[in-house]
Write an enzyme that holds these catalytic residues in place. Structure first.
Site, mmCIF file in Angstrom:
data_model
loop_
_atom_site.group_PDB
_atom_site.id
_atom_site.type_symbol
_atom_site.label_atom_id
_atom_site.label_comp_id
_atom_site.label_asym_id
_atom_site.label_seq_id
_atom_site.Cartn_x
_atom_site.Cartn_y
_atom_site.Cartn_z
ATOM 1 N N LYS A 181 0.837 -1.202 0.000
ATOM 2 C CA LYS A 181 0.000 0.000 0.000
ATOM 3 C C LYS A 181 0.880 1.263 0.000
ATOM 4 O O LYS A 181 2.089 1.189 0.203
ATOM 5 C CB LYS A 181 -0.924 -0.013 1.219
ATOM 6 C CG LYS A 181 -1.937 -1.161 1.165
ATOM 7 C CD LYS A 181 -2.893 -1.019 -0.003
ATOM 8 C CE LYS A 181 -4.020 -2.017 -0.021
ATOM 9 N NZ LYS A 181 -3.806 -3.222 -0.822
HETATM 10 C C1 LIG Z 1 -9.753 -3.287 -1.667
HETATM 11 C C2 LIG Z 1 -9.128 -3.931 -0.474
HETATM 12 N N1 LIG Z 1 -9.874 -4.097 0.628
HETATM 13 C C3 LIG Z 1 -9.380 -4.670 1.735
HETATM 14 C C4 LIG Z 1 -8.080 -5.129 1.773
HETATM 15 C C5 LIG Z 1 -7.578 -5.779 3.015
HETATM 16 O O1 LIG Z 1 -6.518 -5.059 3.557
HETATM 17 P P1 LIG Z 1 -5.610 -5.704 4.689
HETATM 18 O O2 LIG Z 1 -4.649 -6.629 4.008
HETATM 19 O O3 LIG Z 1 -4.921 -4.529 5.322
HETATM 20 O O4 LIG Z 1 -6.522 -6.399 5.611
HETATM 21 C C6 LIG Z 1 -7.263 -4.980 0.663
HETATM 22 C C7 LIG Z 1 -5.891 -5.480 0.688
HETATM 23 O O5 LIG Z 1 -5.171 -5.598 -0.227
HETATM 24 C C8 LIG Z 1 -7.795 -4.377 -0.498
HETATM 25 O O6 LIG Z 1 -7.060 -4.225 -1.594
#
Ligand SMILES: Cc1ncc(COP(=O)(O)O)c(C=O)c1O
Length: 376
Positions: A181
């Protein structure tokens, strides 16, 4: 030359901040996390922010804090990472998909109203690739039907549209600091929220439902804690926050570089037969999290593999999730139900997009993409 799909921005300054935490007594949630939360609140313009272990945790807790549970429905998009939907399923609710707009891959706000039933409790839009959904319209529909809006802003911490920053029109906005990210601590997340009571519930839910955190207990005379709700263990640590603080300070600088690179891609691929890409919506600032091209679905995997053979890091964000085995088996979704999402899911290839991508690397990627698409 190997061009990685992603390279983070963590350097000596961030490492120094982490060492400072490691040399201190307090490694778990404490002052450094609170400082990060204050600064993130200020950046996005929300009153309260709670640092967490992931965006998945943020989505999960946002749902719980808004009373969403068994028997409820949440309207969302199939063109996203699975966490958007699994967080709905984990609270016992059902994700109800509506199709996406062909030009952005974002939820089609004009289809939402038709999907609302007596069971609908919330709308969960995802700002895919960093491009914001039409939050003005989504808020309007939500208010008309008394629904909660929870934004999956994992791609869009820097985004704005129609004069509103991400989070401004939602009841809660969820962010990710996962390894690829725009700012990262390997694994991490946060939720920004306007409502004080909900923020307090969210914080408590993030730490077992305990009435006092370790930092509260450590300060001054020992205080006993109670537990008055069933919570989770999702709290962010001082180590994670230390990694994030300097990155947050530089977030706009990083964004500017990604925006420049994304514009170069757009310029290079405009009017090239066989290459499409999502359009940044009007009156908006894209978070520029991912740059994805859309190619012929029949040729997508061949192009993907050829790019890899030229040592270019690529990814697929995402194949439409209603067609993953779990969703077909458990939720009975069928091929052909969401044609726009399915088409995008079968066409998409994400290209390298990060501040450390050099001009030489960018030119190489552009040249190879054109060559490969035209010869496949
Ligand atoms: C659109 C979206 N939502 C949720 C997530 C979940 O994020 P995390 O890995 O921080 O839980 C991601 C992770 O890549 C994502 O791209």
């Amino acid at each position: 030359m190997k061009i990685e799909f992603y390279r983070h921005n963590i350097g000596d300054k961030e490492k120094k901040d982490v060492c400072k935490v490691l040399d201190s007594i307090f490694l778990t949630t404490g002052d450094v996390v609170y400082e990060f939360e204050r600064r993130l609140s200020k950046y996005v313009g929300c009153e309260y922010t709670i640092g967490l272990m992931s965006c998945t945790a943020a989505l999960n807790l946002s749902m719980l804090a808004h009373g969403i549970g068994p028997g409820d429905e949440v309207i969302t998009t199939p063109m996203t990472f699975i966490a958007t939907s699994t967080s709905i399923i984990h609270v016992g609710a059902r994700p109800v998909f509506v199709d996406v707009k062909p030009e952005t891959g974002n939820i089609d706000e004009d289809l939402i109203e038709a999907a609302i039933t007596r069971k609908t409790k919330a709308i969960l839009p995802v700002h895919l690739y960093g491009n914001m959904c039409n939050m003005v319209k989504i808020r309007r529909v939500a208010d008309k039907h008394g629904l909660v809006v929870i934004e999956d802003a994992a791609h869009a911490i820097e985004a704005e549209r129609d004069g509103y920053k991400v989070g401004a029109l939602a009841d809660a906005a969820c962010f990710s600091f996962y390894a690829v990210k725009s700012i990262t601590c390997g694994e991490g997340g946060a939720v920004s929220i306007h409502d004080k009571k909900k923020a307090e519930i969210l914080r408590k839910l993030s730490l077992h439902g305990m009435t006092k955190s370790a930092a509260d207990r450590y300060a001054g005379r020992y205080k006993h804690w109670d537990m008055d709700m069933l919570g989770w263990k999702y709290n962010m640590s001082n180590i994670q926050a230390a990694l994030l603080l300097k990155q947050l300070k530089n977030i706009e600088k990083y964004w500017k570089k990604r925006d420049e690179i994304a514009r170069r891609y757009e310029e290079a691929f405009t009017k090239i037969e066989g290459i499409g890409f999502p359009k940044v919506p009007p009156r908006s600032k894209s978070g520029r999290h991912l740059f994805t091209i859309w190619v012929d679905p029949i040729k997508r995997d061949k192009i993907l593999w050829k790019l890899q053979s030229k040592k270019i890091g690529v990814a697929v964000n995402y194949r439409a999730i209603h067609l993953l085995k779990y969703f077909i088996e458990k939720l009975r979704y069928k091929r052909g139900t969401f044609p726009n999402a399915e088409k995008i899911g079968n066409s998409t290839i994400s290209l390298p997009l990060y501040p450390k991508l050099s001009d030489k690397e960018l030119c190489y990627v552009i040249t190879k993409v054109k060559e490969i698409v035209q010869s496949t």
